[in-house]
Design an enzyme around this catalytic site. Structure first.
Site, PDB file in Angstrom:
ATOM      1  N   HIS A 155      -3.688   3.380   5.829  1.00  0.00           N
ATOM      2  CA  HIS A 155      -2.645   2.250   5.935  1.00  0.00           C
ATOM      3  C   HIS A 155      -2.432   1.402   4.685  1.00  0.00           C
ATOM      4  CE1 HIS A 155      -2.911   2.688  10.445  1.00  0.00           C
ATOM      5  NE2 HIS A 155      -4.249   3.038  10.018  1.00  0.00           N
ATOM      6  N   SER A 276      15.700   0.864 -17.716  1.00  0.00           N
ATOM      7  CA  SER A 276      16.442   0.054 -16.771  1.00  0.00           C
ATOM      8  C   SER A 276      17.448  -0.588 -17.917  1.00  0.00           C
ATOM      9  CB  SER A 276      15.168  -1.320 -16.328  1.00  0.00           C
ATOM     10  OG  SER A 276      16.196  -2.333 -15.884  1.00  0.00           O
TER      11      SER A 276
END
Length: 285
Positions: A155, A276
């Site tokens: 998880h 980017s």
């Protein structure tokens, strides 16, 4: 009525487009189609169904057509629908009426079934080899990092410590199951359908075992109706491939996660990243 006429015209145009699309896909089967035809012609001559000199002329013509295709000199014609008709029409141009004997004791139904099986047999073997190469890389990476300890997660919460090698080899096991599925699929693909005709066999004394041996098939089909209709082996391959892609996706997603600033376990080489346009610190997998 105008609506019906318009719809009919749309359906007709769509059908024409489908024929064009058919040969665009079909032409990748040229080598298998010619290979199958040559084996078929050899069998026809062996059985005395056609003369030896006729078989030699057909084989020579087919070999010449294969060279034309591979050299980019072959003109595929959409009006001829499929790979079989394109090759056969060119064969008539090259050797005359004797080309018509190529289709003795054969239908396009069992011909395309053969082409697809030959094609997929090759692709299955290629896929198995590529998965095996990936497994080898995982083993080498595990061996190089066998002492590296990392947190194991459940998880997305740190759970128990594990070795990086152990984590990597979990993927080895996944890909091993994938290889086994492909090998299993290969067994059901490795069946010769030629000799089934359109659906009910052929009225000639064909030697299917000879053709199977020529083309490297381990067995021949036992039911002609099933042989020409069966595409289960294609679905099996796609199913096995989907599972493999899921395992690859899972591995890729973990690498992306591990390369994030939150984890910082690994750094991905710039070969496999982009930058980017506005954020210079970004290195996007």
């Amino acid at each position: 009525m105008n609506f019906l006429h318009s719809q009919f015209q749309k359906d007709t145009n769509k059908l024409a487009q489908d024929y064009v699309a058919s040969i665009l896909f079909d032409q990748r089967l040229y080598r298998q189609d010619i290979e199958g035809s040559i084996a078929h012609v050899k069998m026809l001559a062996k059985q005395g169904i056609i003369a030896e000199d006729e078989a030699e002329a057909i084989i020579k013509g087919l070999s010449s057509i294969q060279k034309e295709i591979e050299q980019g000199r072959f003109q595929f014609k959409t009006e001829l629908e499929d790979i079989h008709m394109n090759i056969e029409a060119r064969l008539f141009e090259k050797i005359g009426d004797v080309a018509g004997k190529l289709h003795t004791a054969r239908s396009r139904n069992d011909q395309i079934a053969l082409d697809m099986r030959l094609f997929l047999k090759e692709k299955i073997k290629e896929t198995i080899n590529k998965v095996k190469a990936l497994q080898t890389s995982l083993v080498e990476l595990a061996e190089a990092n066998k002492d590296v300890i990392m947190p194991g997660y459940t998880h997305l919460q740190q759970a128990q410590p594990v070795l990086l090698a152990h984590h990597l080899l979990a993927y080895f096991e996944m890909f091993q199951r994938d290889r086994e599925r492909f090998r299993d699929c290969l067994k059901r693909t490795d069946v010769l359908p030629l000799g089934s005709g359109a659906l009910a066999g052929v009225p000639y004394p064909v030697d299917r075992e000879f053709v199977a041996q020529e083309l490297g098939f381990s067995k021949v089909s036992t039911n002609s109706l099933d042989a020409v209709a069966d595409r289960d082996f294609v679905v099996e391959y796609e199913s096995a491939a989907a599972l493999t892609m899921m395992h690859l996706s899972r591995l890729a997603e973990e690498l992306i996660l591990w390369s994030s600033s939150e984890f910082s376990f690994i750094e991905i080489d710039e070969t496999f990243t982009t930058g980017s346009s506005i954020m210079p610190q970004k290195k996007n997998p």
